[in-house]
Design an enzyme around this catalytic site. Sequence first.
Site, PDB file in Angstrom:
ATOM      1  N   HIS A 213      43.673  27.829 108.850  1.00 20.95           N
ATOM      2  CA  HIS A 213      44.877  27.925 109.685  1.00 20.95           C
ATOM      3  C   HIS A 213      45.541  26.547 109.702  1.00 20.95           C
ATOM      4  CE1 HIS A 213      47.637  28.522 112.877  1.00 20.95           C
ATOM      5  NE2 HIS A 213      46.989  27.754 113.730  1.00 20.95           N
TER       6      HIS A 213
ATOM      7  N   CYS B 279      46.758  32.246 116.921  1.00 20.01           N
ATOM      8  CA  CYS B 279      46.630  31.677 115.571  1.00 20.01           C
ATOM      9  C   CYS B 279      45.492  32.304 114.782  1.00 20.01           C
ATOM     10  CB  CYS B 279      46.464  30.166 115.651  1.00 20.01           C
ATOM     11  SG  CYS B 279      47.925  29.386 116.337  1.00 20.01           S
TER      12      CYS B 279
ATOM     13  N   ASN C 289      53.238  25.101 111.786  1.00 22.42           N
ATOM     14  CA  ASN C 289      52.315  26.125 112.260  1.00 22.42           C
ATOM     15  C   ASN C 289      53.093  27.425 112.501  1.00 22.42           C
ATOM     16  OD1 ASN C 289      50.499  27.732 113.616  1.00 22.42           O
ATOM     17  ND2 ASN C 289      49.868  26.164 115.094  1.00 22.42           N
TER      18      ASN C 289
HETATM   19  O1  UT7 Z   1      47.378  26.480 116.374  1.00 27.24           O
HETATM   20  C1  UT7 Z   1      46.672  26.752 117.536  1.00 27.24           C
HETATM   21  C2  UT7 Z   1      45.879  25.654 118.043  1.00 27.24           C
HETATM   22  N1  UT7 Z   1      46.656  24.488 118.256  1.00 27.24           N
HETATM   23  C3  UT7 Z   1      46.242  23.336 117.758  1.00 27.24           C
HETATM   24  O2  UT7 Z   1      45.256  23.310 117.059  1.00 27.24           O
HETATM   25  C4  UT7 Z   1      46.979  22.069 118.128  1.00 27.24           C
HETATM   26  C5  UT7 Z   1      45.993  21.048 118.628  1.00 27.24           C
HETATM   27  N2  UT7 Z   1      46.582  19.827 119.093  1.00 27.24           N
HETATM   28  C6  UT7 Z   1      47.189  18.919 118.257  1.00 27.24           C
HETATM   29  O3  UT7 Z   1      47.383  19.195 117.083  1.00 27.24           O
HETATM   30  C7  UT7 Z   1      47.524  17.586 118.804  1.00 27.24           C
HETATM   31  O4  UT7 Z   1      46.914  17.414 120.058  1.00 27.24           O
HETATM   32  C8  UT7 Z   1      49.052  17.295 118.949  1.00 27.24           C
HETATM   33  C9  UT7 Z   1      49.675  17.177 117.573  1.00 27.24           C
HETATM   34  C10 UT7 Z   1      49.707  18.403 119.735  1.00 27.24           C
HETATM   35  C11 UT7 Z   1      49.253  15.963 119.663  1.00 27.24           C
HETATM   36  O5  UT7 Z   1      48.629  14.927 118.922  1.00 27.24           O
HETATM   37  P1  UT7 Z   1      47.623  13.937 119.648  1.00 27.24           P
HETATM   38  O6  UT7 Z   1      47.184  12.968 118.636  1.00 27.24           O
HETATM   39  O7  UT7 Z   1      46.573  14.757 120.327  1.00 27.24           O
HETATM   40  O8  UT7 Z   1      48.563  13.220 120.663  1.00 27.24           O
HETATM   41  P2  UT7 Z   1      48.382  13.100 122.248  1.00 27.24           P
HETATM   42  O9  UT7 Z   1      48.733  14.383 122.895  1.00 27.24           O
HETATM   43  O10 UT7 Z   1      47.066  12.489 122.527  1.00 27.24           O
HETATM   44  O11 UT7 Z   1      49.516  12.037 122.550  1.00 27.24           O
HETATM   45  C12 UT7 Z   1      49.455  10.684 122.064  1.00 27.24           C
HETATM   46  C13 UT7 Z   1      50.744   9.990 122.419  1.00 27.24           C
HETATM   47  C14 UT7 Z   1      51.192  10.245 123.851  1.00 27.24           C
HETATM   48  O12 UT7 Z   1      51.794   9.061 124.327  1.00 27.24           O
HETATM   49  P3  UT7 Z   1      51.007   8.096 125.325  1.00 27.24           P
HETATM   50  O13 UT7 Z   1      50.656   8.923 126.504  1.00 27.24           O
HETATM   51  O14 UT7 Z   1      49.794   7.653 124.534  1.00 27.24           O
HETATM   52  O15 UT7 Z   1      51.993   7.018 125.575  1.00 27.24           O
HETATM   53  C15 UT7 Z   1      52.230  11.312 123.707  1.00 27.24           C
HETATM   54  O16 UT7 Z   1      53.170  11.299 124.752  1.00 27.24           O
HETATM   55  O17 UT7 Z   1      51.785  10.510 121.584  1.00 27.24           O
HETATM   56  C16 UT7 Z   1      52.872  10.936 122.404  1.00 27.24           C
HETATM   57  N3  UT7 Z   1      53.541  12.041 121.748  1.00 27.24           N
HETATM   58  C17 UT7 Z   1      54.526  11.864 120.852  1.00 27.24           C
HETATM   59  N4  UT7 Z   1      55.111  10.779 120.355  1.00 27.24           N
HETATM   60  C18 UT7 Z   1      56.089  10.934 119.459  1.00 27.24           C
HETATM   61  C19 UT7 Z   1      53.304  13.366 121.887  1.00 27.24           C
HETATM   62  N5  UT7 Z   1      54.132  14.048 121.104  1.00 27.24           N
HETATM   63  C20 UT7 Z   1      54.906  13.151 120.458  1.00 27.24           C
HETATM   64  C21 UT7 Z   1      55.937  13.271 119.509  1.00 27.24           C
HETATM   65  N6  UT7 Z   1      56.498  12.142 119.041  1.00 27.24           N
HETATM   66  N7  UT7 Z   1      56.368  14.466 119.060  1.00 27.24           N
END
Ligand code: UT7
Length: 330
Positions: A257, A117, A287
């Site tokens: 980004h 990225c 992204n």
């Molecule tokens: O571009 C290069 C660098 N990349 C980035 O900068 C991306 C960085 N990461 C992120 O943007 C975020 O971590 C994500 C968008 C990928 C995930 O968001 P988050 O707020 O960190 O969610 P999480 O991984 O902490 O998950 C929270 C909950 C989980 O459920 P439980 O375990 O709390 O029951 C996930 O399973 O959200 C769940 N979850 C979803 N729910 C509905 C994860 N993905 C989804 C989804 N829809 N698509």
Amino acid sequence: MSSEIKAKISAVGHYLPDYVLTNQELEKLVDTNDEWIRTRTGISERRILKDPDKASGFMAAEAAREILQQKNIDASEIDVIIVATVTPDYMFPATACIAQSLIGAKNAFCFDLSAACSGFLYALEVGSNMISSGQYKKVLVIGSDKMSAIVDYTDRTTCILFGDGAAGVLLEPAEDENAIIDSIMHSEGDMSQNLIQLGGGSRNPASHHTVDKKMHYIYQEGRPVFKRATEGMADVSVEIMEKNQLTGDDVDWLVPHQANLRIIDATARRMNLDPSKVMINIDRYGNTTAATIPLCLYDWKDRLRKGDKIVLAAFGGGYTWGATYLKWAM
Ligand code: UT7
């Protein structure tokens, strides 16, 4: 101004595929919902390159064509083509060579740059220094990624994030202070396993095993990447502002980004920037990896004025991150 030759951005071009993949369509593929995607990431839709015969090289060539048209120059005048990508058409030859052939830039020397990225920012740093060397006059720097080629559309934690697209700039020697002024680039290879495509390279060449284990798709540990991205992008943006004696009032635009709206907001807050100065198009394109920053420049180009002070900032796999400070020259 010192006698050092500086590079200016003299044109911006882009390519976006027509197909729009909405959150509603993703709801049918995985257990997710529009509300979660919009509030956790800021994304509503992304573009997907559906034509199986086209890939990153095609998109890079289309972005380059738009630049050539804008400047009314022939492809033969281009000295260098750098394509930043993590989704090259092939392991080799370089996607930049594919794009070169498509546009007929027969005098250019061409190579790819892999910094996920942060690819566009890294490539801009390389291209800008090639201009400063005095040896090259017209350098195309393009970010192009067909992320749909490496996204697992059964994995809800990644498939909602990424889209396809390309955009780039032409670098030429600047006549005045409206140029690329400064940059700070970082890498942290110890963290490479948190955001990775495990299969297909020399470590895990393609095999039944790598396909069965889904090793050709993006793997991301979302939470640690999110935490480090938020720190990294904000820290390096503040660092480049301090180095150049800029306050939040002085900066006209932040071009971040586009990985997650929450990371962008946190960076803007740390920079003390009014939200109206932050370029955001993640809602429409998701992204697009190396293409996000030049796609923003393209979308905003009619609103930018000569002399505008602009900070570009990125964070990505590697980890790689950085910030660039420039004054708009168009
Ligand atoms: O571009 C290069 C660098 N990349 C980035 O900068 C991306 C960085 N990461 C992120 O943007 C975020 O971590 C994500 C968008 C990928 C995930 O968001 P988050 O707020 O960190 O969610 P999480 O991984 O902490 O998950 C929270 C909950 C989980 O459920 P439980 O375990 O709390 O029951 C996930 O399973 O959200 C769940 N979850 C979803 N729910 C509905 C994860 N993905 C989804 C989804 N829809 N698509």
